[in-house]
Design a protein around this motif. Structure first.
Motif, mmCIF file in Angstrom:
data_model
loop_
_atom_site.group_PDB
_atom_site.id
_atom_site.type_symbol
_atom_site.label_atom_id
_atom_site.label_comp_id
_atom_site.label_asym_id
_atom_site.label_seq_id
_atom_site.Cartn_x
_atom_site.Cartn_y
_atom_site.Cartn_z
ATOM 1 N N VAL A 153 1.411 -5.885 10.962
ATOM 2 C CA VAL A 153 0.824 -6.288 9.559
ATOM 3 C C VAL A 153 -0.201 -7.170 9.982
ATOM 4 C CG1 VAL A 153 1.574 -7.375 7.567
ATOM 5 C CG2 VAL A 153 3.138 -6.153 8.746
ATOM 6 N N TRP A 154 -1.362 -6.866 9.539
ATOM 7 C CA TRP A 154 -2.598 -7.708 9.807
ATOM 8 C C TRP A 154 -2.850 -8.509 8.356
ATOM 9 C CZ3 TRP A 154 -4.957 -7.515 14.391
ATOM 10 C CH2 TRP A 154 -4.345 -6.460 15.092
ATOM 11 N N MET A 155 -3.672 -9.495 8.236
ATOM 12 C CA MET A 155 -4.009 -10.550 7.141
ATOM 13 C C MET A 155 -5.493 -10.408 7.188
ATOM 14 S SD MET A 155 -1.610 -13.839 7.871
ATOM 15 C CE MET A 155 -2.027 -13.919 9.492
ATOM 16 N N ASN A 156 -6.083 -10.665 5.759
ATOM 17 C CA ASN A 156 -7.515 -10.859 5.382
ATOM 18 C C ASN A 156 -7.305 -12.419 5.343
ATOM 19 O OD1 ASN A 156 -8.492 -8.292 5.537
ATOM 20 N ND2 ASN A 156 -7.691 -7.746 3.392
ATOM 21 N N GLY A 181 -6.989 -20.605 4.137
ATOM 22 C CA GLY A 181 -6.094 -21.125 3.054
ATOM 23 C C GLY A 181 -4.569 -21.461 3.634
ATOM 24 N N ASP A 182 -3.802 -21.869 2.755
ATOM 25 C CA ASP A 182 -2.383 -22.212 2.860
ATOM 26 C C ASP A 182 -1.529 -21.381 2.299
ATOM 27 O OD1 ASP A 182 -2.680 -22.788 0.134
ATOM 28 O OD2 ASP A 182 -1.918 -25.022 0.555
ATOM 29 N N HIS A 183 -1.815 -19.832 1.894
ATOM 30 C CA HIS A 183 -0.778 -19.243 1.425
ATOM 31 C C HIS A 183 -0.177 -18.447 2.358
ATOM 32 C CE1 HIS A 183 0.425 -16.375 -1.832
ATOM 33 N NE2 HIS A 183 -0.070 -15.455 -1.528
ATOM 34 N N ILE A 184 1.174 -18.076 2.167
ATOM 35 C CA ILE A 184 1.954 -17.534 3.068
ATOM 36 C C ILE A 184 2.820 -16.503 2.375
ATOM 37 C CG2 ILE A 184 4.019 -17.744 4.653
ATOM 38 C CD1 ILE A 184 1.746 -19.946 5.125
ATOM 39 N N VAL A 187 0.810 -17.449 11.890
ATOM 40 C CA VAL A 187 -0.195 -18.171 10.968
ATOM 41 C C VAL A 187 -1.367 -18.316 11.551
ATOM 42 C CG1 VAL A 187 -0.154 -20.624 9.848
ATOM 43 C CG2 VAL A 187 2.036 -19.425 10.188
ATOM 44 N N HIS A 188 -2.354 -18.456 10.745
ATOM 45 C CA HIS A 188 -3.699 -18.684 10.994
ATOM 46 C C HIS A 188 -4.345 -20.208 10.491
ATOM 47 C CE1 HIS A 188 -8.191 -18.434 9.676
ATOM 48 N NE2 HIS A 188 -8.263 -18.539 10.997
ATOM 49 N N ALA A 189 -4.460 -21.036 11.855
ATOM 50 C CA ALA A 189 -4.589 -22.519 11.274
ATOM 51 C C ALA A 189 -5.806 -22.870 11.943
ATOM 52 C CB ALA A 189 -3.349 -23.332 11.706
ATOM 53 N N ALA A 219 -4.087 -4.636 5.277
ATOM 54 C CA ALA A 219 -3.916 -5.960 5.449
ATOM 55 C C ALA A 219 -3.479 -6.813 4.151
ATOM 56 C CB ALA A 219 -5.320 -6.472 5.745
ATOM 57 N N VAL A 220 -2.503 -7.691 4.510
ATOM 58 C CA VAL A 220 -2.517 -8.754 3.227
ATOM 59 C C VAL A 220 -3.506 -9.200 3.087
ATOM 60 C CG1 VAL A 220 -0.618 -10.085 2.670
ATOM 61 C CG2 VAL A 220 0.100 -8.442 4.336
ATOM 62 N N ASP A 221 -3.846 -9.081 1.452
ATOM 63 C CA ASP A 221 -5.007 -9.730 1.435
ATOM 64 C C ASP A 221 -4.890 -11.423 0.878
ATOM 65 O OD1 ASP A 221 -7.743 -9.629 0.813
ATOM 66 O OD2 ASP A 221 -7.491 -9.067 -1.685
ATOM 67 N N GLU A 222 -5.941 -12.115 1.138
ATOM 68 C CA GLU A 222 -5.987 -13.705 0.936
ATOM 69 C C GLU A 222 -4.719 -14.398 1.226
ATOM 70 O OE1 GLU A 222 -7.421 -14.001 -3.113
ATOM 71 O OE2 GLU A 222 -9.284 -13.224 -2.650
ATOM 72 N N THR A 223 -4.555 -14.272 2.499
ATOM 73 C CA THR A 223 -3.185 -15.108 3.117
ATOM 74 C C THR A 223 -3.634 -15.596 4.461
ATOM 75 O OG1 THR A 223 -1.159 -15.230 3.392
ATOM 76 C CG2 THR A 223 -2.176 -13.134 3.989
#
Length: 238
Positions: A49-52, A56-59, A108-110, A69-73
Motif C-alpha cells: 500500500v502506497w501513499m500520495n 500533513g498529519d492525516h493517518i 509514517v512520512h515525517a 495509492a491512498v490519497d492525501e495522507t
C-alpha cells in the motif's frame, strides 16, 4: 526495511531504483521497480500500500489491499498480516512502527512540516485506536538528512523546536539546523514509547541513497513495514 537507489531500471536523474511516482520519472520504470520490490519481499504488488504524501498529519487505516495509492495522507496503519505499508522519502524521516503483541503496524512520512504538525503523534494514536499499547510499540527511524546537513533559517529552527523539542541543532558549518530524528525520538519518549532505533545513515552524505537536498530532481526510496502470519514476526523490523 528501506531500499537504496541501486538495481532498478530508472534512467538518470532517477537512477536506478526510484519508487516515487511523483518526481517526473517514467511511470513504466516506477511500476517495474515497484513490482521488483514486491517480488523481492515475497508479496504481490497488490499487497503493498502506497501513499500520495502531502506533508500533513492525516493517518489512514487500511485493512485490505487497495487499487491505487491512498490519497492525501502521510501515515498508514493496519492490523492485516502480509499487507505492507510503504512510505517514500529522499531526506524526510520514514517512521516504521509496530506493536507485535497486538498485531498493529504503521508507516509514517515525517518531513519538517508534517513532523511539526504532529504526524507521528497522530500515528501512535491511530495505532492505539486499532488495539496497540504505547508501551509495546517499537519504532525504527529510517535514513534521513542529518542535523549536520539540514541547514535552515534560525527562525524556522526556532519554530520547529517550539513544537518538536529536541529538533534544533547546529550544522557542520556552524549554522542553525534541524535534526528531525532527534525531535521525533523525544516526542515518542514523551508519549511512552521507549523501544526506538534509528538508522544512522544521512541521505545527503550517503550516495547510495536518494537525497532531494543534494540532487534534486531525484528519485525516492521506500521504507516498508508488514506483519508475517507468525505471531511476533514483523517484516519491517530488520
Amino acid at each position: 526495511m528501506t531500499t537504496t537507489r541501486a538495481r532498478g531500471v530508472s534512467a538518470p536523474p532517477f537512477d536506478t531504483f526510484n519508487l516515487g511516482d511523483h518526481v517526473g520519472d517514467d511511470p513504466a520504470a516506477v511500476a517495474a521497480n515497484r513490482k521488483r520490490l514486491a517480488t523481492t519481499i515475497g508479496l504481490g504488488t497488490e499487497a503493498v500500500v502506497w501513499m500520495n504524501q502531502v506533508h500533513g498529519d492525516h493517518i489512514v487505516r487500511v485493512d485490505e489491499p487497495v487499487a491505487s495509492a491512498v490519497d492525501e495522507t502521510d501515515g498508514l496503519v493496519t492490523t492485516t498480516p502480509r499487507l505492507a505499508l510503504a512510505v517514500v522519502t529522499a531526506d524526510c524521516v520514514p517512521v516504521l512502527m509496530a506493536d507485535a503483541r497486538a498485531g498493529v503496524v504503521a508507516a509514517v512520512h515525517a518531513g519538517r512540516v508534517g513532523a511539526a504538525k504532529g504526524v507521528v503523534r497522530r500515528a501512535v494514536e491511530a495505532m492505539c485506536d486499532a488495539g496497540a499499547h504505547v508501551e509495546d510499540i517499537s519504532v525504527l527511524l529510517g535514513p534521513a538528512v542529518s542535523g549536520r546537513n539540514y541547514e535552515v533559517p534560525a527562525a524556522m529552527a526556532d519554530e520547529v523546536e517550539a513544537v518538536l523539542p529536541g529538533s534544533r541543532t547546529t550544522t557542520s558549518r556552524g549554522t542553525p539546523g534541524l535534526d528531525l530524528r532527534a525531535g521525533i525520538a523525544r516526542q515518542l519518549i514523551d508519549l511512552g514509547v521507549t523501544a526506538i532505533d534509528a538508522d544512522p545513515r544521512c541521505t545527503v552524505d550517503d550516495r547510495s541513497l536518494f537525497s532531494h537536498r543534494r540532487d534534486a530532481p531525484t528519485g525516492r526510496m521506500a521504507s516498508l513495514v508488514w506483519m508475517d502470519p507468525t505471531p511476533m514476526s514483523v517484516g519491517g523490523r530488520r
